[in-house]
Design an enzyme around this catalytic site. Structure first.
Site, short mmCIF file in Angstrom:
data_model
loop_
_atom_site.label_atom_id
_atom_site.label_comp_id
_atom_site.label_asym_id
_atom_site.label_seq_id
_atom_site.Cartn_x
_atom_site.Cartn_y
_atom_site.Cartn_z
N SER A 13 0.84 -1.21 0.00
CA SER A 13 0.00 0.00 0.00
C SER A 13 0.87 1.26 0.00
O SER A 13 0.50 2.27 -0.60
CB SER A 13 -0.99 -0.01 1.18
OG SER A 13 -0.31 0.17 2.39
N LYS A 65 23.52 -13.55 2.12
CA LYS A 65 22.94 -12.22 1.88
C LYS A 65 23.81 -11.46 0.87
O LYS A 65 23.30 -10.76 0.00
CB LYS A 65 22.85 -11.45 3.20
CG LYS A 65 22.33 -10.05 3.03
CD LYS A 65 22.10 -9.33 4.35
CE LYS A 65 20.86 -9.82 5.02
NZ LYS A 65 20.18 -8.80 5.83
N MET A 90 10.89 -6.45 4.51
CA MET A 90 11.10 -7.00 5.85
C MET A 90 12.43 -7.75 5.98
O MET A 90 12.48 -8.89 6.47
CB MET A 90 9.91 -7.90 6.23
CG MET A 90 8.58 -7.16 6.19
SD MET A 90 8.58 -5.57 7.05
CE MET A 90 7.69 -6.03 8.51
N ASN A 107 13.82 4.41 4.73
CA ASN A 107 12.85 3.41 5.22
C ASN A 107 11.70 4.10 5.94
O ASN A 107 11.86 5.20 6.48
CB ASN A 107 13.55 2.45 6.19
CG ASN A 107 12.64 1.35 6.70
OD1 ASN A 107 11.83 0.80 5.95
ND2 ASN A 107 12.74 1.03 7.99
N HIS A 109 8.89 3.24 9.06
CA HIS A 109 8.68 2.29 10.15
C HIS A 109 7.46 2.72 10.97
O HIS A 109 7.32 3.90 11.29
CB HIS A 109 9.93 2.22 11.04
CG HIS A 109 9.81 1.18 12.10
ND1 HIS A 109 9.96 -0.17 11.84
CD2 HIS A 109 9.50 1.29 13.42
CE1 HIS A 109 9.77 -0.85 12.96
NE2 HIS A 109 9.49 0.01 13.94
C1 GAR Z 1 4.14 -0.53 6.68
O1 GAR Z 1 3.28 -0.22 7.76
C2 GAR Z 1 5.58 -0.21 7.05
O2 GAR Z 1 5.71 0.87 7.92
C3 GAR Z 1 5.99 -1.50 7.71
O3 GAR Z 1 5.41 -2.51 6.93
C4 GAR Z 1 4.16 -2.04 6.44
C5 GAR Z 1 4.05 -2.38 4.96
O4 GAR Z 1 2.75 -2.16 4.49
N1 GAR Z 1 7.42 -1.63 7.77
C6 GAR Z 1 8.08 -2.18 8.78
O5 GAR Z 1 7.53 -2.65 9.75
C7 GAR Z 1 9.59 -2.15 8.64
N2 GAR Z 1 10.24 -2.52 9.84
P1 GAR Z 1 2.45 -2.07 2.93
O6 GAR Z 1 3.02 -3.37 2.29
O7 GAR Z 1 0.97 -2.03 2.83
O8 GAR Z 1 3.12 -0.86 2.39
#
Ligand code: GAR
Length: 186
Positions: A13, A65, A90, A107, A109
């Site tokens: 999203s 990696k 992730m 990034n 978060h």
């Molecule tokens: C988001 O809320 C982002 O902040 C989080 O993953 C979600 C992805 O949502 N990221 C983390 O937690 C990174 N540590 P999306 O796929 O709908 O964009």
């Protein structure tokens, strides 16, 4: 115009919010590539719908990696990528990418860092019983969600908040804050 790559692992999203802002010319950039580490992630479908090429990989197909980041780096260089945007990617970024893209990886978060780094930041905030949480945009360094903070915005956690309702509020905030911050960076 800057060439950017977006890295994502899930629904995408935030990827969508950035694509929309670029298509509306609110962000002056070319999204040249999606990098995704999950074959089944919905973000791949979103990229297809917008004609954005994807590099999809499976980490376990590589011995380390370093090896899969070398493969990513090759794609980034072929597409002349200047800035990397992580949007729900992730995985911890390793030395190979950090060395080539120092200060050029951003990034988002779902917490007010340094509070609640790592996985399930929304669940961590609910478990801790805090009344405020939020969203952070930051540069990526070798740590887990530790790089210099670029932007932060708070939201309140309601007394009857559920994980779903909080996630929805966080997403709504992210979809505004991330494009706005990327615009400023660019
Ligand atoms: C988001 O809320 C982002 O902040 C989080 O993953 C979600 C992805 O949502 N990221 C983390 O937690 C990174 N540590 P999306 O796929 O709908 O964009």
């Amino acid at each position: 115009m800057k060439n950017i790559a977006i890295f994502a692992s899930g629904s995408g999203s935030n990827f969508q919010a950035i694509v929309d802002a670029v298509e509306k010319k609110e962000i002056q950039a070319n999204i040249r590539l999606l990098v995704c580490d999950k074959q089944e992630a919905y973000v791949i479908e979103r990229a297809k719908q917008h004609g954005i090429p994807s590099f999809v990989f499976t980490a376990s197909d590589y011995v380390s990696k370093h090896e899969f980041e070398q493969a990513i780096l090759k794609e980034l260089q072929a597409n002349e990528i200047e800035l990397i945007i992580l949007a729900g990617y992730m995985r911890l970024i390793g030395e190979t990418l950090l060395k080539s893209y120092s200060q050029r990886i951003v990034n988002i978060h779902p917490s007010l860092l340094p509070q609640f780094p790592g996985k399930d930041a929304i669940g961590q905030a609910l478990t801790a019983g805090v009344q405020q949480t939020g969203v952070t945009v930051h540069y990526v360094d070798e740590g887990m969600d530790t790089g210099p903070i670029i932007a932060q915005q708070e939201i309140s956690i309601a007394a009857n908040e559920t994980k779903e309702s909080l996630q929805e509020k966080i997403h709504a905030l992210e979809h505004v804050l991330y494009p706005k911050t990327i615009k400023t960076i660019i």
